[in-house]
Design an enzyme around this catalytic site. Sequence first.
Site, PDB file in Angstrom:
ATOM      1  N   ASP A  39      41.488 -50.710   9.578  1.00 30.81           N
ATOM      2  CA  ASP A  39      40.826 -50.236   8.354  1.00 30.81           C
ATOM      3  C   ASP A  39      41.787 -50.270   7.173  1.00 30.81           C
ATOM      4  OD1 ASP A  39      38.653 -47.662   9.812  1.00 30.81           O
ATOM      5  OD2 ASP A  39      38.585 -49.836   9.837  1.00 30.81           O
ATOM      6  N   TYR A  42      42.042 -53.791   5.748  1.00 27.79           N
ATOM      7  CA  TYR A  42      40.807 -54.114   5.018  1.00 27.79           C
ATOM      8  C   TYR A  42      40.784 -53.376   3.683  1.00 27.79           C
ATOM      9  CZ  TYR A  42      35.845 -54.800   4.006  1.00 27.79           C
ATOM     10  OH  TYR A  42      34.668 -55.142   3.402  1.00 27.79           O
ATOM     11  N   SER A  88      28.506 -42.028   0.660  1.00 31.08           N
ATOM     12  CA  SER A  88      29.962 -42.090   0.822  1.00 31.08           C
ATOM     13  C   SER A  88      30.590 -41.167  -0.210  1.00 31.08           C
ATOM     14  CB  SER A  88      30.459 -43.521   0.637  1.00 31.08           C
ATOM     15  OG  SER A  88      30.060 -44.031  -0.620  1.00 31.08           O
ATOM     16  N   LYS A 121      38.606 -34.836   7.919  1.00 35.40           N
ATOM     17  CA  LYS A 121      37.733 -36.013   7.900  1.00 35.40           C
ATOM     18  C   LYS A 121      37.956 -36.822   9.179  1.00 35.40           C
ATOM     19  CE  LYS A 121      36.811 -40.106   5.057  1.00 35.40           C
ATOM     20  NZ  LYS A 121      37.206 -41.120   6.064  1.00 35.40           N
ATOM     21  N   ARG A 142      24.690 -44.797  10.595  1.00 33.19           N
ATOM     22  CA  ARG A 142      24.705 -44.819   9.139  1.00 33.19           C
ATOM     23  C   ARG A 142      24.169 -46.129   8.577  1.00 33.19           C
ATOM     24  NH1 ARG A 142      27.992 -46.427   4.886  1.00 33.19           N
ATOM     25  NH2 ARG A 142      28.065 -44.980   3.114  1.00 33.19           N
ATOM     26  N   GLU A 184      30.062 -37.455  13.279  1.00 34.39           N
ATOM     27  CA  GLU A 184      30.805 -38.661  13.672  1.00 34.39           C
ATOM     28  C   GLU A 184      30.844 -38.778  15.189  1.00 34.39           C
ATOM     29  OE1 GLU A 184      32.644 -40.897  11.664  1.00 34.39           O
ATOM     30  OE2 GLU A 184      32.025 -39.949   9.782  1.00 34.39           O
ATOM     31  N   LYS A 300      34.412 -30.048  -0.519  1.00 31.83           N
ATOM     32  CA  LYS A 300      33.092 -29.947  -1.140  1.00 31.83           C
ATOM     33  C   LYS A 300      32.951 -28.629  -1.887  1.00 31.83           C
ATOM     34  CE  LYS A 300      30.815 -32.124   2.880  1.00 31.83           C
ATOM     35  NZ  LYS A 300      29.727 -31.960   3.879  1.00 31.83           N
ATOM     36  N   LYS A 324      42.492 -38.554   0.671  1.00 26.33           N
ATOM     37  CA  LYS A 324      43.096 -39.513   1.600  1.00 26.33           C
ATOM     38  C   LYS A 324      44.611 -39.344   1.633  1.00 26.33           C
ATOM     39  CE  LYS A 324      39.579 -42.066   3.042  1.00 26.33           C
ATOM     40  NZ  LYS A 324      39.546 -43.512   2.821  1.00 26.33           N
TER      41      LYS A 324
END
Length: 677
Positions: A39, A42, A88, A121, A142, A184, A300, A324
């Site tokens: 990931d 990418y 997202s 996450k 999803r 998830e 959130k 992140k």
Amino acid sequence: MMTPSQPYKKSVKRAKELREILSKYSYAYHVLDTPSVSDAVYDSLFSELITIETKYPELVTSDSPTGRVGNELLGGFKKVTHSSRMLSLNDVFDRADVEAWVVRMDKLLPGARHEFFADIKMDGLACALIYENGILVQAVTRGDSYVGEDVTANVRTISNVPLRLRDAEGYKKFLIGRTEIRGEIVMLKNDFVALNEKRRAAGEPEFANPRNLAAGTIRQLDPKLVAARPLSFRAYDLLRQAATDVPTNMYAYEALSALGISRNKEASIFGNLDGVMAFIDEWSEKRHDLPFDTDGLVVKVNDRAQFAELGVVGKQPRAAVAFKYAAEQATTVVKDIVISIGRTGAATPVAVFDPVVVAGTTVQHASLHNADEIARLDIRVGDTVVIFKAGDIIPQVESVVKELRPKHTKPFQFEEALKHQYPELSFIRPEGEVVYRVKGATGVLLLAKAVQHFASKGALDIDTLGEKNVVALVNAGLVKDLADIYTITKTQLLRLDRFADISAGKLIDAIADKRKPLLERFVYGLGIRHVGTQTAIDLINAFKSLENLRNATIDQLKAIDGIGEVVAESVAAWFADPDNETLLTKFGELNVKPVFEKKTGKFTGQNFVVTGTLESLPRDEVAEKIRELGGTFQSAVAKDTTYLITGGKVGESKLKKASQYGTTILNEKEFIDLLEK
């Protein structure tokens, strides 16, 4: 009509290449379920494409991967439209980003008090579980966020997914009507290791990582295969038709636990950003001990009414962000491969590339170790490469993205590069070794010369540390690198034949007196190839600290007057060498702290060149006096040369250039008069 610039043409070509390779990677990931890159790789290439398209919006095409979330769904599963879009989140990377997010919300809801909800996450496959009157009736991936795949048969095999919700006191309303639980599907790290051990024992190929395995498994058409792999489900959201059924995000988590759904126990609420940032900092390291993989946190607004009122922009809700942590992989382009000669005479190749952030720090070069490693990677100038940090400290080249390789690149020829970069030296590669070394020079000889240079008058000017004393220290094993001179004790010196009580004391005092040398002298003393006295001064005047110089790019180095590509590459290679990085760290640990002092005086802004033989002043002394008064000592006459000082046997070419450029010409007496004014 304007002709497109060279950078623009390169961007057009690069954007096309990136779209093609990202499309290829995305197809392998979403359709074939055989991911070919991580990931992080990418995301790094995706980010590069965004940067190009942001700078040149006209390059955005209808098929650009930056304009959509997902790809074509895998055949074999029924398509299901989500009750509400599986959104997202916008990414944030530091406190400033988080504060900016809160400011944006405050503008929309002035005066509102925000309570924040934060959770780990998870790095898995997003999935929605639909319960009707408490019974599991459907599971949907999803997909493209609007439409997913019906994977109910496979999800029913996951042992921690309840087929019926628990009848819990205070939460009975969730057993009536439609309840949707989003989360998830993950494979826990211990389960992943155990599964690979079984495959290894059976002689089967091992899986690459838990996240990709979980995603690939849940899309298998045979539920028996899914049941044989230990998947888990962890929830992060709870949806009801009546929004008032779930007043806060923390309430949703409490309800999930009561209903028998697994969720993260680390989730917390905070009344201010300080609490949120402390939580983020806490999990920066602790996240590695979690049972599942993660690359960050979700933050959130806790109040769901506020969350809904803030609304959605594009694909992202305004009331939530994904923090992140620094990526441990990234991609960049190799601009050059330069070779550094270490203190033992070993030739170490170094890849120099466009600056890239890896694991939280900016790196721009990495050791390639030796010629065999270059051949193994088949790394070439112009290649796009994957960078990672070994132990989160040392940048390394992991692999080459060969699909992005420019046409007409050639394999790196190590011996040719040695001849080009070091034409005056000869190298040998001893049988059975992977390292090329300087021919005819031992490590001891090279080290002695390096220490002599470091202690010389033009460098640190350490009194009594001349050639014979240096050789004695090196031969005795007291000095194994430049920094070791600061570890020598008087007792050690007295054991050597060359030293008595007074001479030993003088040397110790002389070395101690140079723990805070002038930075330009220190840099010159390091012995960086092509860096003479004036070049060291130019470098330090430009960067003003050793740290800035260490982090300078080749382009930044070349931007300094008088420093071309050869010198720039030499400086970059020296600081990229792992041995040299270790040496500089050791200097710091020994409390050696070079200082920057901008020289000013009556010669500030003036440039001097000497030609011919001077009678009363040695050339080195002239250069030193000029620098002490703020002037610059040049090796050749240029347009910015202020004075040309002439002695005996004057160089005609310099006189001609001085006349051409309008440079003032002084004889030796006139220069001395100028000094004494």
